[in-house]
Design an enzyme around this catalytic site. Structure first.
Site, PDB file in Angstrom:
ATOM      1  N   TYR A 160       0.847  -1.205   0.000  1.00 52.88           N
ATOM      2  CA  TYR A 160       0.000   0.000   0.000  1.00 52.88           C
ATOM      3  C   TYR A 160       0.881   1.254   0.000  1.00 52.88           C
ATOM      4  CZ  TYR A 160      -3.272   3.450   2.008  1.00 52.88           C
ATOM      5  OH  TYR A 160      -4.030   4.566   2.256  1.00 52.88           O
ATOM      6  N   LYS A 214       1.180   4.375  -2.714  1.00 53.06           N
ATOM      7  CA  LYS A 214       0.899   5.776  -2.384  1.00 53.06           C
ATOM      8  C   LYS A 214       2.101   6.672  -2.671  1.00 53.06           C
ATOM      9  CE  LYS A 214      -3.345   5.228  -1.250  1.00 53.06           C
ATOM     10  NZ  LYS A 214      -4.403   5.861  -2.037  1.00 53.06           N
TER      11      LYS A 214
END
Ligand code: NAD
Length: 243
Positions: A139, A143
């Site tokens: 994740y 990002k």
């Protein structure tokens, strides 16, 4: 009337952003893969489009529907909590399809159709700047990619006066945050309340933020008040991240 396209509008930050933009006078197109969650937005007078942004054909339909909008908010995103050494390439592809590919595609293909004065906000995360816990590494890397995408398209669209900024939220009370807390607390054998308290303890302002507060920062980045800001990665973390 100004128009806006908001992805991830059925829940959390995207939902609050869609509601805020409508309140500010935008004609909002709300996009999500969850048609049930879009229901209340349709009842509130928004246009809605149920589409899975990890699917090429569905993504193309969103891009077509978003041609020429004044504002784009890329809030749809997913998180996977899994020990870093157990992550597979399929896990990465799943996360990157939504958090990276869709953000790239919508920013690129809708951004090029936006009028002068248009603005895009991409939802990144404080985890893009911090050493993420090993469970959120996939994740966090997605990002971090959002920040690079934001900067590159800020260059590409700057001459046409279309701005592209990223918001890096810390701890925002949303269904995604609830899932993260529940899984992380279970893994550590503590209660959600204990973990929640531990996490907010490291925030200088001592609390999480609401999705509505986050929508306020998104609106600022879309508004004339930020007309000289582009390519930025704005922290929205209660001071958890200061760089
Ligand atoms: P959320 O889970 O509450 O909402 C995300 C929405 O995106 C959901 O409605 C979901 O259906 C939609 N979505 C997911 N995959 C999709 C797909 N393939 N196609 C279409 N829609 C899809 O999450 P949130 O907390 O509101 O997060 C919004 C954004 O902010 C995300 O990009 C997230 O990574 C980022 N963020 C959130 C926090 C936080 O603390 N909540 C912190 C940092 C960053």
């Amino acid at each position: 009337m100004k128009t806006a396209l908001v992805t991830g509008a059925a829940s959390g930050i995207g939902n609050a952003a869609a509601v805020r933009l409508q309140r500010e006078g935008y004609d909002v197109l709300a996009v999500d893969r969850d048609p049930t969650g879009l229901g209340p937005l349709e009842e509130a007078g928004m246009r809605v489009l149920a589409a899975d942004l990890s699917d090429d054909a569905a993504r193309a339909s969103v891009i077509e529907a978003g041609r020429g909008v004044d504002a784009l908010v890329n809030s749809a995103g997913i998180i996977l909590l899994k020990p870093i050494l157990e992550l597979t390439v399929l896990d990465l592809r799943q996360i990157y399809a939504v958090n990276v590919e869709a953000v790239w595609e919508l920013t690129s293909k809708i951004g090029r159709t936006m009028p002068s004065g248009g603005a895009i906000v991409n939802l990144s995360s404080s985890s893009a700047k911090l050493a993420a816990t090993t469970e959120a590494a996939a994740y966090a890397s997605s990002k971090a990619a959002v920040l690079s995408i934001t900067r590159s398209f800020a260059y590409a669209f700057g001459p046409r006066n279309v701005r592209v900024n990223a918001l890096c939220p810390g701890i925002i009370d949303t269904p995604m945050q609830d899932t993260v807390l529940a899984k992380a607390a279970a893994a550590r054998g503590i209660t959600v309340e204990q973990l929640s308290e531990e996490r907010t303890h490291s925030v200088p302002l001592g609390r999480a933020a609401s999705a509505d507060e986050c929508a306020g920062a998104i609106y600022f980045l879309l508004s004339e008040d930020s007309a000289y800001m582009t390519g930025q990665a704005i922290n929205f973390t209660g001071g958890l991240v200061m760089f």
